[in-house]
Design a protein around this motif. Sequence first.
Motif, PDB file in Angstrom:
ATOM      1  N   ALA A 176      20.970 -24.926   0.668  1.00 20.65           N
ATOM      2  CA  ALA A 176      21.744 -24.467   1.816  1.00 20.65           C
ATOM      3  C   ALA A 176      20.916 -23.606   2.760  1.00 20.65           C
ATOM      4  CB  ALA A 176      22.963 -23.667   1.344  1.00 20.65           C
ATOM      5  N   CYS A 177      19.947 -22.884   2.227  1.00 19.52           N
ATOM      6  CA  CYS A 177      19.186 -21.926   3.030  1.00 19.52           C
ATOM      7  C   CYS A 177      18.009 -22.598   3.735  1.00 19.52           C
ATOM      8  CB  CYS A 177      18.683 -20.796   2.140  1.00 19.52           C
ATOM      9  SG  CYS A 177      17.918 -19.448   3.082  1.00 19.52           S
ATOM     10  N   HIS A 178      17.712 -22.136   4.947  1.00 22.31           N
ATOM     11  CA  HIS A 178      16.579 -22.676   5.694  1.00 22.31           C
ATOM     12  C   HIS A 178      15.235 -22.381   5.020  1.00 22.31           C
ATOM     13  CE1 HIS A 178      16.512 -18.533   7.129  1.00 22.31           C
ATOM     14  NE2 HIS A 178      15.267 -18.741   7.473  1.00 22.31           N
ATOM     15  N   THR A 179      15.237 -21.449   4.051  1.00 22.62           N
ATOM     16  CA  THR A 179      14.000 -21.140   3.320  1.00 22.62           C
ATOM     17  C   THR A 179      13.736 -22.134   2.198  1.00 22.62           C
ATOM     18  OG1 THR A 179      15.105 -19.725   1.701  1.00 22.62           O
ATOM     19  CG2 THR A 179      14.329 -18.662   3.744  1.00 22.62           C
ATOM     20  N   GLY A 180      14.711 -22.983   1.921  1.00 20.35           N
ATOM     21  CA  GLY A 180      14.596 -23.938   0.829  1.00 20.35           C
ATOM     22  C   GLY A 180      15.299 -23.484  -0.440  1.00 20.35           C
ATOM     23  N   ALA A 181      15.865 -22.272  -0.426  1.00 22.41           N
ATOM     24  CA  ALA A 181      16.610 -21.765  -1.584  1.00 22.41           C
ATOM     25  C   ALA A 181      17.998 -22.405  -1.619  1.00 22.41           C
ATOM     26  CB  ALA A 181      16.743 -20.244  -1.511  1.00 22.41           C
ATOM     27  N   ALA A 182      18.548 -22.489  -2.801  1.00 22.97           N
ATOM     28  CA  ALA A 182      19.874 -23.092  -2.971  1.00 22.97           C
ATOM     29  C   ALA A 182      20.936 -22.347  -2.176  1.00 22.97           C
ATOM     30  CB  ALA A 182      20.245 -23.127  -4.452  1.00 22.97           C
ATOM     31  N   THR A 183      20.819 -21.033  -2.090  1.00 18.90           N
ATOM     32  CA  THR A 183      21.759 -20.194  -1.358  1.00 18.90           C
ATOM     33  C   THR A 183      20.978 -19.153  -0.565  1.00 18.90           C
ATOM     34  OG1 THR A 183      23.494 -18.505  -1.596  1.00 18.90           O
ATOM     35  CG2 THR A 183      22.089 -18.868  -3.503  1.00 18.90           C
ATOM     36  N   CYS A 184      21.544 -18.675   0.506  1.00 22.05           N
ATOM     37  CA  CYS A 184      20.901 -17.632   1.308  1.00 22.05           C
ATOM     38  C   CYS A 184      20.993 -16.262   0.634  1.00 22.05           C
ATOM     39  CB  CYS A 184      21.543 -17.575   2.693  1.00 22.05           C
ATOM     40  SG  CYS A 184      21.236 -19.052   3.673  1.00 22.05           S
ATOM     41  N   PHE A 185      21.738 -16.163  -0.451  1.00 20.72           N
ATOM     42  CA  PHE A 185      21.971 -14.884  -1.104  1.00 20.72           C
ATOM     43  C   PHE A 185      21.225 -14.759  -2.432  1.00 20.72           C
ATOM     44  CE2 PHE A 185      25.496 -15.495   1.795  1.00 20.72           C
ATOM     45  CZ  PHE A 185      25.518 -14.277   2.445  1.00 20.72           C
ATOM     46  N   THR A 186      20.031 -15.333  -2.543  1.00 21.04           N
ATOM     47  CA  THR A 186      19.262 -15.247  -3.786  1.00 21.04           C
ATOM     48  C   THR A 186      18.375 -14.017  -3.833  1.00 21.04           C
ATOM     49  OG1 THR A 186      17.517 -16.619  -2.838  1.00 21.04           O
ATOM     50  CG2 THR A 186      19.206 -17.736  -4.141  1.00 21.04           C
ATOM     51  N   ASP A 187      17.996 -13.504  -2.691  1.00 24.66           N
ATOM     52  CA  ASP A 187      17.116 -12.331  -2.620  1.00 24.66           C
ATOM     53  C   ASP A 187      17.850 -11.191  -1.945  1.00 24.66           C
ATOM     54  OD1 ASP A 187      14.947 -13.702  -3.705  1.00 24.66           O
ATOM     55  OD2 ASP A 187      14.349 -14.458  -1.748  1.00 24.66           O
ATOM     56  N   GLY A 188      17.238 -10.044  -1.973  1.00 23.50           N
ATOM     57  CA  GLY A 188      17.766  -8.935  -1.201  1.00 23.50           C
ATOM     58  C   GLY A 188      18.883  -8.159  -1.858  1.00 23.50           C
ATOM     59  N   GLU A 189      18.960  -8.176  -3.190  1.00 22.60           N
ATOM     60  CA  GLU A 189      19.997  -7.380  -3.850  1.00 22.60           C
ATOM     61  C   GLU A 189      19.762  -5.915  -3.524  1.00 22.60           C
ATOM     62  OE1 GLU A 189      20.373  -6.274  -8.301  1.00 22.60           O
ATOM     63  OE2 GLU A 189      21.540  -8.116  -7.981  1.00 22.60           O
ATOM     64  N   ILE A 190      20.817  -5.234  -3.087  1.00 20.89           N
ATOM     65  CA  ILE A 190      20.674  -3.824  -2.740  1.00 20.89           C
ATOM     66  C   ILE A 190      21.557  -2.904  -3.572  1.00 20.89           C
ATOM     67  CG2 ILE A 190      19.873  -4.235  -0.397  1.00 20.89           C
ATOM     68  CD1 ILE A 190      22.743  -3.730   0.563  1.00 20.89           C
ATOM     69  N   TRP A 191      22.497  -3.489  -4.328  1.00 20.83           N
ATOM     70  CA  TRP A 191      23.397  -2.660  -5.131  1.00 20.83           C
ATOM     71  C   TRP A 191      23.947  -3.502  -6.256  1.00 20.83           C
ATOM     72  CZ3 TRP A 191      28.567  -2.279  -6.578  1.00 20.83           C
ATOM     73  CH2 TRP A 191      29.023  -1.006  -6.943  1.00 20.83           C
ATOM     74  N   ALA A 192      23.918  -2.975  -7.454  1.00 19.18           N
ATOM     75  CA  ALA A 192      24.481  -3.682  -8.610  1.00 19.18           C
ATOM     76  C   ALA A 192      24.915  -2.678  -9.656  1.00 19.18           C
ATOM     77  CB  ALA A 192      23.458  -4.647  -9.213  1.00 19.18           C
ATOM     78  N   ASP A 193      26.117  -2.854 -10.165  1.00 17.89           N
ATOM     79  CA  ASP A 193      26.648  -2.003 -11.237  1.00 17.89           C
ATOM     80  C   ASP A 193      26.507  -0.520 -10.934  1.00 17.89           C
ATOM     81  OD1 ASP A 193      27.362  -4.247 -12.765  1.00 17.89           O
ATOM     82  OD2 ASP A 193      25.336  -4.399 -13.585  1.00 17.89           O
ATOM     83  N   GLY A 194      26.777  -0.156  -9.683  1.00 22.08           N
ATOM     84  CA  GLY A 194      26.756   1.252  -9.305  1.00 22.08           C
ATOM     85  C   GLY A 194      25.380   1.813  -9.014  1.00 22.08           C
ATOM     86  N   GLU A 195      24.358   0.989  -9.073  1.00 20.21           N
ATOM     87  CA  GLU A 195      22.987   1.452  -8.835  1.00 20.21           C
ATOM     88  C   GLU A 195      22.414   0.786  -7.591  1.00 20.21           C
ATOM     89  OE1 GLU A 195      21.253   3.711 -10.694  1.00 20.21           O
ATOM     90  OE2 GLU A 195      23.058   3.986 -11.916  1.00 20.21           O
ATOM     91  N   ILE A 196      21.775   1.598  -6.758  1.00 17.99           N
ATOM     92  CA  ILE A 196      21.059   1.041  -5.621  1.00 17.99           C
ATOM     93  C   ILE A 196      19.779   0.426  -6.141  1.00 17.99           C
ATOM     94  CG2 ILE A 196      19.853   1.578  -3.471  1.00 17.99           C
ATOM     95  CD1 ILE A 196      21.906   3.835  -3.066  1.00 17.99           C
ATOM     96  N   THR A 197      19.560  -0.838  -5.795  1.00 20.72           N
ATOM     97  CA  THR A 197      18.384  -1.544  -6.297  1.00 20.72           C
ATOM     98  C   THR A 197      17.291  -1.666  -5.244  1.00 20.72           C
ATOM     99  OG1 THR A 197      19.340  -3.674  -5.712  1.00 20.72           O
ATOM    100  CG2 THR A 197      19.746  -2.876  -7.949  1.00 20.72           C
ATOM    101  N   ALA A 198      17.459  -1.020  -4.098  1.00 16.76           N
ATOM    102  CA  ALA A 198      16.448  -0.965  -3.032  1.00 16.76           C
ATOM    103  C   ALA A 198      15.890  -2.341  -2.697  1.00 16.76           C
ATOM    104  CB  ALA A 198      15.343   0.008  -3.400  1.00 16.76           C
ATOM    105  N   ASP A 199      16.792  -3.262  -2.373  1.00 17.70           N
ATOM    106  CA  ASP A 199      16.393  -4.592  -1.944  1.00 17.70           C
ATOM    107  C   ASP A 199      15.613  -5.344  -3.007  1.00 17.70           C
ATOM    108  OD1 ASP A 199      16.490  -6.619  -0.055  1.00 17.70           O
ATOM    109  OD2 ASP A 199      14.551  -6.096   0.759  1.00 17.70           O
ATOM    110  N   GLY A 200      15.902  -5.042  -4.272  1.00 12.01           N
ATOM    111  CA  GLY A 200      15.296  -5.779  -5.364  1.00 12.01           C
ATOM    112  C   GLY A 200      13.894  -5.350  -5.731  1.00 12.01           C
ATOM    113  N   GLU A 201      13.332  -4.399  -5.013  1.00 12.69           N
ATOM    114  CA  GLU A 201      11.964  -3.954  -5.316  1.00 12.69           C
ATOM    115  C   GLU A 201      11.975  -2.971  -6.475  1.00 12.69           C
ATOM    116  OE1 GLU A 201      10.115  -3.910  -0.816  1.00 12.69           O
ATOM    117  OE2 GLU A 201      10.706  -2.061  -1.748  1.00 12.69           O
ATOM    118  N   ASP A 202      10.943  -3.027  -7.299  1.00 12.84           N
ATOM    119  CA  ASP A 202      10.747  -2.016  -8.326  1.00 12.84           C
ATOM    120  C   ASP A 202      10.264  -0.743  -7.634  1.00 12.84           C
ATOM    121  OD1 ASP A 202      11.402  -3.711 -10.399  1.00 12.84           O
ATOM    122  OD2 ASP A 202       9.338  -4.417 -10.623  1.00 12.84           O
ATOM    123  N   GLU A 203      10.559   0.414  -8.242  1.00 10.56           N
ATOM    124  CA  GLU A 203      10.159   1.680  -7.643  1.00 10.56           C
ATOM    125  C   GLU A 203       8.656   1.733  -7.417  1.00 10.56           C
ATOM    126  OE1 GLU A 203      10.444   5.920  -9.423  1.00 10.56           O
ATOM    127  OE2 GLU A 203      12.398   5.391  -8.557  1.00 10.56           O
TER     128      GLU A 203
END
Length: 129
Positions: free
Chosen positions: A99-126
């Motif tokens: 679906a995504c113009h990048t070739g990914a199945a979905t446009c929402f595969t990257d860029g996680e910013i929050w999960a289970d009450g924790e900010i994940t800073a766009d998926g980057e490790d500290e």
Amino acid sequence: MNDTELPEALRSRLCLTADGLIPAIAQEAATGEVLMLAWMDETALAATLRTGQATYWSRSRRELWRKGATSGNTQQVRRLRLDCDGDALLLEVDQVGPACHTGAATCFTDGEIWADGEITADGEDEEDR
């Protein structure tokens, strides 16, 4: 009414932006996975309803585009829903290819910013910051 116009009963329920657009969320009909967010104007919505193929308005190119017209990654619309306020559409689709113009199945595969009450800073490790 011609092929680019909406039935008045539907048109009167739409709450479009000042630019005449409405956000359209595409969701895989079989799995419920959210695929992408795009925009429609009245003409794109009318084309989608007429053909059953997802058609959107490109804000960057300022033109209509039928999903998959050049890539082959089409969206056959099974159901189209208008939310309670009339300001968003949900398209339940059969997605062919990514679906995504990048070739990914979905446009929402990257860029996680929050999960289970924790900010994940766009998926980057500290240590990556």
